[in-house]
Design a protein around this motif. Structure first.
Motif, PDB file in Angstrom:
ATOM      1  N   VAL A  65      42.294  54.042  49.271  1.00 56.64           N
ATOM      2  CA  VAL A  65      41.065  54.445  49.182  1.00 56.64           C
ATOM      3  C   VAL A  65      39.989  54.344  50.137  1.00 56.64           C
ATOM      4  CG1 VAL A  65      41.043  55.834  46.756  1.00 56.64           C
ATOM      5  CG2 VAL A  65      39.720  53.896  47.307  1.00 56.64           C
ATOM      6  N   SER A  66      40.392  53.106  50.775  1.00 57.28           N
ATOM      7  CA  SER A  66      39.051  53.498  51.989  1.00 57.28           C
ATOM      8  C   SER A  66      39.809  53.832  52.805  1.00 57.28           C
ATOM      9  CB  SER A  66      39.103  51.278  51.773  1.00 57.28           C
ATOM     10  OG  SER A  66      40.389  50.573  52.735  1.00 57.28           O
ATOM     11  N   SER A  67      41.391  53.938  53.292  1.00 57.32           N
ATOM     12  CA  SER A  67      41.650  54.353  54.103  1.00 57.32           C
ATOM     13  C   SER A  67      42.300  55.972  54.112  1.00 57.32           C
ATOM     14  CB  SER A  67      42.995  53.365  54.733  1.00 57.32           C
ATOM     15  OG  SER A  67      44.004  54.376  55.519  1.00 57.32           O
ATOM     16  N   ASN A  90      38.224  60.344  41.536  1.00 54.43           N
ATOM     17  CA  ASN A  90      37.732  59.339  41.913  1.00 54.43           C
ATOM     18  C   ASN A  90      36.988  58.021  40.770  1.00 54.43           C
ATOM     19  OD1 ASN A  90      38.025  60.230  44.661  1.00 54.43           O
ATOM     20  ND2 ASN A  90      36.602  61.658  44.453  1.00 54.43           N
ATOM     21  N   ASN A  91      37.977  57.276  40.721  1.00 49.86           N
ATOM     22  CA  ASN A  91      38.035  56.020  40.059  1.00 49.86           C
ATOM     23  C   ASN A  91      37.653  55.157  40.594  1.00 49.86           C
ATOM     24  OD1 ASN A  91      37.702  54.821  36.600  1.00 49.86           O
ATOM     25  ND2 ASN A  91      39.836  53.805  38.422  1.00 49.86           N
ATOM     26  N   ALA A  92      38.764  54.700  41.518  1.00 49.07           N
ATOM     27  CA  ALA A  92      38.745  53.560  42.290  1.00 49.07           C
ATOM     28  C   ALA A  92      37.610  52.968  42.697  1.00 49.07           C
ATOM     29  CB  ALA A  92      39.811  53.095  43.653  1.00 49.07           C
ATOM     30  N   GLY A  93      37.251  51.365  42.209  1.00 45.01           N
ATOM     31  CA  GLY A  93      35.845  50.886  42.667  1.00 45.01           C
ATOM     32  C   GLY A  93      36.196  49.391  42.500  1.00 45.01           C
ATOM     33  N   ILE A  94      35.579  48.729  43.285  1.00 42.71           N
ATOM     34  CA  ILE A  94      35.437  48.149  43.712  1.00 42.71           C
ATOM     35  C   ILE A  94      33.705  47.017  43.129  1.00 42.71           C
ATOM     36  CG2 ILE A  94      37.151  46.866  45.009  1.00 42.71           C
ATOM     37  CD1 ILE A  94      35.385  46.406  47.200  1.00 42.71           C
ATOM     38  N   ALA A  95      33.050  45.748  43.035  1.00 39.50           N
ATOM     39  CA  ALA A  95      32.120  45.140  43.068  1.00 39.50           C
ATOM     40  C   ALA A  95      32.590  43.529  43.405  1.00 39.50           C
ATOM     41  CB  ALA A  95      31.917  45.238  41.443  1.00 39.50           C
ATOM     42  N   SER A 142      30.720  57.274  38.205  1.00 37.07           N
ATOM     43  CA  SER A 142      30.008  56.014  39.505  1.00 37.07           C
ATOM     44  C   SER A 142      29.838  54.603  39.038  1.00 37.07           C
ATOM     45  CB  SER A 142      28.653  57.409  39.528  1.00 37.07           C
ATOM     46  OG  SER A 142      28.036  57.223  38.273  1.00 37.07           O
ATOM     47  N   SER A 143      28.038  54.366  37.893  1.00 34.94           N
ATOM     48  CA  SER A 143      28.098  54.001  37.154  1.00 34.94           C
ATOM     49  C   SER A 143      26.112  53.997  37.200  1.00 34.94           C
ATOM     50  CB  SER A 143      27.969  52.361  38.037  1.00 34.94           C
ATOM     51  OG  SER A 143      27.215  51.559  37.103  1.00 34.94           O
ATOM     52  N   VAL A 144      26.089  53.531  35.492  1.00 34.62           N
ATOM     53  CA  VAL A 144      24.737  53.137  34.984  1.00 34.62           C
ATOM     54  C   VAL A 144      23.562  52.596  36.115  1.00 34.62           C
ATOM     55  CG1 VAL A 144      24.850  51.101  33.659  1.00 34.62           C
ATOM     56  CG2 VAL A 144      23.042  52.831  33.877  1.00 34.62           C
ATOM     57  N   GLY A 187      28.137  53.095  31.601  1.00 27.11           N
ATOM     58  CA  GLY A 187      27.459  51.813  30.992  1.00 27.11           C
ATOM     59  C   GLY A 187      28.546  50.489  31.649  1.00 27.11           C
ATOM     60  N   TYR A 188      28.498  49.848  30.671  1.00 28.11           N
ATOM     61  CA  TYR A 188      28.943  48.417  30.613  1.00 28.11           C
ATOM     62  C   TYR A 188      30.371  48.922  29.830  1.00 28.11           C
ATOM     63  CZ  TYR A 188      25.782  46.479  33.492  1.00 28.11           C
ATOM     64  OH  TYR A 188      24.968  46.039  33.987  1.00 28.11           O
ATOM     65  N   ILE A 189      32.021  48.473  30.741  1.00 28.67           N
ATOM     66  CA  ILE A 189      33.077  48.579  29.913  1.00 28.67           C
ATOM     67  C   ILE A 189      33.567  47.305  29.871  1.00 28.67           C
ATOM     68  CG2 ILE A 189      34.941  50.253  30.006  1.00 28.67           C
ATOM     69  CD1 ILE A 189      32.063  51.973  30.036  1.00 28.67           C
ATOM     70  N   SER A 190      34.320  46.957  28.888  1.00 27.77           N
ATOM     71  CA  SER A 190      35.049  46.043  28.462  1.00 27.77           C
ATOM     72  C   SER A 190      36.752  46.241  29.240  1.00 27.77           C
ATOM     73  CB  SER A 190      35.823  46.154  27.335  1.00 27.77           C
ATOM     74  OG  SER A 190      34.794  45.665  26.071  1.00 27.77           O
TER      75      SER A 190
HETATM   76  P1  NDP Z   1      38.892  47.310  37.339  1.00 29.70           P
HETATM   77  O1  NDP Z   1      38.664  46.207  38.229  1.00 29.70           O
HETATM   78  O2  NDP Z   1      39.123  47.004  35.999  1.00 29.70           O
HETATM   79  O3  NDP Z   1      39.837  48.709  38.599  1.00 29.70           O
HETATM   80  C1  NDP Z   1      39.479  48.826  39.336  1.00 29.70           C
HETATM   81  C2  NDP Z   1      40.751  50.065  39.820  1.00 29.70           C
HETATM   82  O4  NDP Z   1      40.696  50.309  41.229  1.00 29.70           O
HETATM   83  C3  NDP Z   1      42.207  48.868  40.138  1.00 29.70           C
HETATM   84  O5  NDP Z   1      43.054  50.373  39.505  1.00 29.70           O
HETATM   85  C4  NDP Z   1      41.871  48.613  41.356  1.00 29.70           C
HETATM   86  O6  NDP Z   1      43.891  49.196  41.335  1.00 29.70           O
HETATM   87  C5  NDP Z   1      41.981  50.355  41.508  1.00 29.70           C
HETATM   88  N1  NDP Z   1      41.513  50.226  43.517  1.00 29.70           N
HETATM   89  C6  NDP Z   1      40.197  49.110  44.105  1.00 29.70           C
HETATM   90  N2  NDP Z   1      39.979  49.107  45.207  1.00 29.70           N
HETATM   91  C7  NDP Z   1      41.309  50.141  45.603  1.00 29.70           C
HETATM   92  C8  NDP Z   1      41.379  50.789  46.855  1.00 29.70           C
HETATM   93  N3  NDP Z   1      40.959  50.416  48.171  1.00 29.70           N
HETATM   94  N4  NDP Z   1      42.065  51.979  46.772  1.00 29.70           N
HETATM   95  C9  NDP Z   1      42.509  52.239  45.726  1.00 29.70           C
HETATM   96  N5  NDP Z   1      42.267  52.141  44.298  1.00 29.70           N
HETATM   97  C10 NDP Z   1      41.957  50.779  44.530  1.00 29.70           C
HETATM   98  O7  NDP Z   1      37.620  48.483  37.150  1.00 29.70           O
HETATM   99  P2  NDP Z   1      37.338  49.899  35.963  1.00 29.70           P
HETATM  100  O8  NDP Z   1      38.563  49.676  35.940  1.00 29.70           O
HETATM  101  O9  NDP Z   1      36.469  48.437  35.089  1.00 29.70           O
HETATM  102  O10 NDP Z   1      36.550  50.063  36.974  1.00 29.70           O
HETATM  103  C11 NDP Z   1      36.800  51.099  37.454  1.00 29.70           C
HETATM  104  C12 NDP Z   1      35.518  52.280  38.037  1.00 29.70           C
HETATM  105  O11 NDP Z   1      34.547  52.311  37.359  1.00 29.70           O
HETATM  106  C13 NDP Z   1      35.207  51.503  39.021  1.00 29.70           C
HETATM  107  O12 NDP Z   1      34.821  52.728  40.194  1.00 29.70           O
HETATM  108  C14 NDP Z   1      33.966  51.323  39.280  1.00 29.70           C
HETATM  109  O13 NDP Z   1      32.876  50.589  39.943  1.00 29.70           O
HETATM  110  C15 NDP Z   1      33.063  51.818  37.431  1.00 29.70           C
HETATM  111  N6  NDP Z   1      32.775  51.480  36.366  1.00 29.70           N
HETATM  112  C16 NDP Z   1      32.840  50.204  35.635  1.00 29.70           C
HETATM  113  C17 NDP Z   1      32.694  49.797  34.898  1.00 29.70           C
HETATM  114  C18 NDP Z   1      32.851  48.543  33.815  1.00 29.70           C
HETATM  115  O14 NDP Z   1      31.795  48.327  33.087  1.00 29.70           O
HETATM  116  N7  NDP Z   1      33.850  48.040  34.068  1.00 29.70           N
HETATM  117  C19 NDP Z   1      31.228  50.310  34.456  1.00 29.70           C
HETATM  118  C20 NDP Z   1      30.730  51.584  35.656  1.00 29.70           C
HETATM  119  C21 NDP Z   1      31.387  51.880  36.140  1.00 29.70           C
HETATM  120  P3  NDP Z   1      44.524  48.185  42.950  1.00 29.70           P
HETATM  121  O15 NDP Z   1      43.736  46.485  42.349  1.00 29.70           O
HETATM  122  O16 NDP Z   1      45.820  48.591  42.516  1.00 29.70           O
HETATM  123  O17 NDP Z   1      44.210  49.116  44.231  1.00 29.70           O
END
Ligand code: NDP
Length: 248
Positions: A65-67, A90-95, A142-144, A187-190
């Motif tokens: 998604v970053s590209s 739009n769910n992909a995300g990193i911390a 998004s996130s809390v 919020g905080y999800i397992s």
């Molecule tokens: P995970 O780390 O378990 O999963 C993250 C997902 O995002 C993976 O499928 C990963 O796949 C994908 N991803 C990461 N970077 C990219 C990229 N550049 N392009 C495409 N896909 C990408 O996280 P969660 O399931 O816990 O989180 C999902 C979403 O929920 C995120 O946006 C997170 O910020 C948000 N969130 C999560 C919380 C939590 O407590 N868990 C709380 C609040 C929000 P791959 O590695 O294959 O690219």
């Protein structure tokens, strides 16, 4: 039982694991066909296979998604397979967490590029066809932390709060075309993202959660399903908290 989303197509980003995988399988239960993308296509293929077992068509694509070019390629593959995309999640995300004094420009930029630019790239790639169809749904996770802030998470919180501004502005832009745009703030999800929390931090965290437990992927997926459904047709520009009462 009739399945409400039969024949619809949803693109879910970050569908290889965690919340994205839960969302994908919840939508499959409703009969929704799926395009499942992340950087690890083979892991998305596992989610796609599980979705097919629920009786829908599912396509796994490699997607960073970053590209913008990667997103465009993935959407082209999706369009070659399905006629149109009805819904985007739009769910992909990193911390990349660190106190600001120690946070590198690279960690800041990587967080923004994935969490916020990713939402821009993916939404832009599907919006034109939603505008043409005069219907569509966009839900961003998004996130809390984007609402309340959290020490050590300036970049993450800024990226998630950015999603809230994006959501409200786009909702106003496209409402006249019958497209709704909302965010879900978990919020905080397992999941793997929270698996590394030390026991002590987990205990402290539970004290801040009125419902006294971490959430599950299913808790989030149920609300996403609702926002994509006909029942939610009159809801747009909202940030819905799914956080056990942390933000009230
Ligand atoms: P995970 O780390 O378990 O999963 C993250 C997902 O995002 C993976 O499928 C990963 O796949 C994908 N991803 C990461 N970077 C990219 C990229 N550049 N392009 C495409 N896909 C990408 O996280 P969660 O399931 O816990 O989180 C999902 C979403 O929920 C995120 O946006 C997170 O910020 C948000 N969130 C999560 C919380 C939590 O407590 N868990 C709380 C609040 C929000 P791959 O590695 O294959 O690219």
């Amino acid at each position: 039982m009739s399945r409400e989303m039969e024949g619809r197509v949803c693109l879910v980003t970050g569908a290889s694991q965690g919340i994205g995988e839960s969302i994908a399988l919840r939508l499959a239960e409703e009969g929704c066909n799926l395009v499942l993308g992340s950087r690890r296509q083979e892991a998305c293929e596992r989610t796609a296979q599980a979705a097919r077992e629920l009786g829908v068509d599912a396509l796994a694509v490699e997607l960073d998604v970053s590209s913008m070019s990667s997103v465009q390629e993935a959407v082209e593959s999706a369009n070659a397979h399905f006629e149109e995309i009805d819904f985007l999640v739009n769910n992909a995300g990193i911390a990349r967490d660190n106190l600001l004094v120690r946070l590198s420009p690279e960690a800041w930029a990587e967080t923004m590029q994935t969490n916020l630019m990713g939402v821009y790239h993916c939404t832009k790639a599907v919006l034109r066809s939603m505008l043409r169809q005069r219907h569509g749904r966009v839900v961003s996770i998004s996130s809390v932390v984007g609402l309340l802030g959290n020490p050590g998470q300036t970049a993450y919180a800024a990226s998630k709060a950015g999603i809230h501004g994006f959501t409200k502005s786009l909702a106003r832009e496209v409402a006249s075309r019958n497209i709704t745009v909302n965010a879900v703030a978990p919020g905080y999800i397992s999941t793997e993202m929270t698996a590394g929390l030390p026991d002590e931090a987990r205990e402290r965290l539970l004290e801040q959660i009125p419902l006294e437990r971490l959430g599950t992927g299913a808790d989030v997926a149920g609300v996403v399903r609702f926002l994509l459904s006909e029942e939610a047709a009159y809801i747009t520009g909202q940030v819905i908290s799914v956080d056990g009462g942390m933000n009230m």
